[in-house]
Each structure stands twice: as structure tokens, then as C-alpha cells.
Design an enzyme around this catalytic site. Structure first.
Site, PDB file in Angstrom:
ATOM      1  N   TYR A  61       0.854  -1.195   0.000  1.00  0.00           N
ATOM      2  CA  TYR A  61       0.000   0.000   0.000  1.00  0.00           C
ATOM      3  C   TYR A  61       0.887   1.241   0.000  1.00  0.00           C
ATOM      4  O   TYR A  61       1.624   1.499   0.957  1.00  0.00           O
ATOM      5  CB  TYR A  61      -0.895   0.047   1.240  1.00  0.00           C
ATOM      6  CG  TYR A  61      -2.001  -0.980   1.289  1.00  0.00           C
ATOM      7  CD1 TYR A  61      -2.297  -1.789   0.193  1.00  0.00           C
ATOM      8  CD2 TYR A  61      -2.761  -1.138   2.438  1.00  0.00           C
ATOM      9  CE1 TYR A  61      -3.318  -2.729   0.248  1.00  0.00           C
ATOM     10  CE2 TYR A  61      -3.791  -2.073   2.507  1.00  0.00           C
ATOM     11  CZ  TYR A  61      -4.059  -2.863   1.407  1.00  0.00           C
ATOM     12  OH  TYR A  61      -5.070  -3.784   1.473  1.00  0.00           O
ATOM     13  N   GLY A 212     -18.263   1.515  -3.479  1.00  0.00           N
ATOM     14  CA  GLY A 212     -19.114   2.698  -3.494  1.00  0.00           C
ATOM     15  C   GLY A 212     -20.487   2.489  -4.094  1.00  0.00           C
ATOM     16  O   GLY A 212     -21.351   3.367  -4.001  1.00  0.00           O
TER      17      GLY A 212
END
Length: 323
Positions: A61, A212
Site C-alpha cells: 500500500y 461505493g
């Protein structure tokens, strides 16, 4: 555990907060900008203050940025945090190159992770997925060796199939399975989830709002520069059909006085006592809403409505979560 309920990872595993904090969005995603670091650290601190001790990251990440950020946040608070780290993914200039799960590479990865995090032991260490390039027994066996060396406490796995899960658990007891799971992505209910429950694993469920889709905020079409345009779920008529189902979620959320996001998280929580919603956040303002989602209860009729509307494969089109 302060203000949150807890979950046990594995039959004899550690006790951690029932809500997990995903830290991925605190670093650059797909080459995007890096969020405000001070706000990210403050978010981790407030999460710890609220009783959320499960912090999830990956050594890839932000090319290590995420681990360094967490290291800063937990300095002097190490005993309050349970650190989960994924490894194995190789990126270059923001582009996915593949996996490296060779034992030699793993022994290299963990030393860098420990240094960036500023800790001596990682609480949960897990390959980010398995592609058959290295035998399962070699991967899990190497992590087991790291436990003997005192560098790891518990073994997790992520993004694998049911057969691989059984094989991994036969090598060394697996504490947790990290997997994408939401109203919109229920494929794991066919075989992987039953096996995980049979083995007594904790389920770390990420992508609770399906990138989302379940927030109730999306409209069709997406902006041209939205990375989700690469996935057929978010394209053309597929997105229009999927948003029609999301309307049911929005109406139920309105009737219950909560947000669609909260309802999506709460549904995940309702899938079993061993299931932890892992919610990505980078701002403190998101914490109250996500914590409140853990207190939402459903009637049988409400659950039936959601389970019928969002039956397995009801959402059309694929994403990176498709298996």
C-alpha cells in the site's frame, strides 16, 4: 475493549474489535494523491480511542508508505493496536506486476515491514492471494517458521478458494480469512464462507459498500476519469440496473433513519458472530457513522428484503472482486 464489541479470530485466536479499520486509503491508491498524513494519523488515534484496535494494511500500500504511517501512529501505543499485514503483491509505477510468494521473498518482505512499522512482531500476517505459483504448504509453512522466530503471532489468508483454505489450515491453524464481502458480492457464500465457518475462522470482510455502489451516492454514468469504469458492473445498462437495486437499500435506510453505507456495513455484521466488517477510512469524520452502523438491528422482514433484492449474482457485471 472500550466502546466496541469484539470478535475472536479463529477457535483459539486473538480477541479483537468487531469493527476493523482498513488503512489502505490513507496512502496513494492507483497512483492518486496521498491523503493528508496528519489527518490519517489522527484517524488511527481516534479509532484506538474508540476501541477499534484492528488495523489492516499491506506492505504494498503506497509502496510502504502505509506501514510507515501506521508506525508513526502507533508509536507509544503499540499495546493498543492489533496489526494485520498482507504481503506478496508486486507493483511498479502504480502498475500491477504479479505476486512473489517465494519463501525467500517472504523472509525479505517481513523484515522491511517490521522496520517500517517500528515493531518486533506482526499480529496477523497473510499472503494477499495465491495464484498457484508457489505451493500452499510452502507459503503457510514459511509464515509458520516466522512465528517460531517471533516475527509473527497469527496466520491469515486472503483472496483464496475453498480448497486452498483447507490446504492452508492443514499446514498450520489459520486464524482469519480476509475477503471481499457485501450485499453486492456474495459469491463466497457458495463454498468459501461455509468452509471458513466450518474451520472456525474469523472473517475479515472488506469492500462492504462494493466500491461505493452501495453508498447511494452513485449516479449513471460515472465521471470519465473514474477508475471504476474499467469494471463492467459500472458500465452502461449494467450500472443503471444495479442502481435500481440500490434504490431499495436507500429506501430502507431512510425508513430506519440511517445511511445506505451504514446499512451495508450492518448487513455484513449480521452474517455471523465471526464476521468483522473492515471499513476503509482516512478521515476522523467517518468514524462516528461507521461505529454507529455496528448498533443497527434488522427485523426478519428487512433482512429478507435485502437478501432477496441482493441475491447472489443479482448485481450484474464484474469487478476485481469476481472470482
Amino acid at each position: 475493549m472500550k466502546n466496541t464489541t469484539t470478535i475472536q479470530l479463529g477457535n483459539n485466536g486473538p480477541i479483537v474489535s468487531r469493527l476493523g479499520l482498513g488503512c489502505m486509503r490513507m496512502s496513494s491508491i492507483w497512483g492518486g494523491p496521498t491523503p493528508d498524513e496528519n489527518e490519517a494519523i489522527a484517524t488511527i488515534h481516534e479509532a484506538l480511542d474508540s476501541g477499534i484496535n484492528f488495523l489492516n494494511t499491506g506492505d504494498f500500500y503506497g509502496a510502504g508508505h502505509n506501514e510507515m504511517l501506521i508506525g508513526k501512529a502507533i508509536k507509544n501505543r503499540r499495546d493498543e493496536a492489533f496489526i494485520s499485514v498482507k504481503f506478496g503483491a508486486i507493483f511498479h509505477n502504480g502498475q500491477w506486476l504479479g505476486l512473489d510468494l517465494r519463501p525467500m521473498a517472504m523472509k525479505n518482505f517481513i523484515n522491511y515491514s517490521l522496520t517500517r512499522l517500528g515493531i518486533e512482531t506482526i499480529d496477523l500476517y497473510q499472503p494477499c492471494r495465491m495464484d498457484g505459483s508457489v505451493p500452499v504448504e510452502d507459503i503457510i509453512g514459511t509464515v509458520a517458521d516466522l512465528i517460531k522466530e517471533g516475527k509473527v503471532r497469527h496466520i491469515g489468508v486472503s483472496e483464496i478458494n475453498a480448497d486452498q483454505l483447507r490446504q492452508a489450515n492443514s499446514v498450520y491453524p489459520i486464524s482469519a480469512l480476509e475477503i471481499g464481502y457485501s450485499l453486492a458480492d456474495r459469491q463466497i457464500e457458495r463454498d468459501l464462507l461455509p468452509v471458513a465457518k466450518e474451520l472456525g475462522l474469523g472473517i475479515i470482510a472488506f469492500a462492504n459498500t462494493a466500491e461505493g455502489l452501495l453508498t447511494g451516492d452513485l449516479t449513471a454514468p460515472l465521471e470519465a476519469n473514474d477508475h471504476r469504469n474499467h469494471f463492467s458492473r459500472f458500465q452502461g445498462d449494467n450500472l443503471k440496473q444495479n442502481l435500481e437495486r440500490v434504490e431499495v437499500l436507500k429506501q430502507l435506510a431512510k425508513a430506519k433513519g440511517c445511511t445506505p453505507t451504514q446499512l451495508a456495513i450492518a448487513w455484513v455484521k449480521e452474517q455471523g458472530e465471526q464476521v468483522m466488517p473492515l471499513v476503509s477510512m482516512s478521515r476522523r469524520s467517518r468514524l462516528p457513522e461507521n461505529l454507529a452502523a455496528m448498533d443497527i438491528a434488522f427485523t426478519t422482514e428487512e433482512l429478507n428484503t435485502l437478501n432477496t433484492t441482493f441475491a447472489i449474482d443479482a448485481i450484474v457485471g464484474g469487478t476485481y472482486l469476481q472470482r
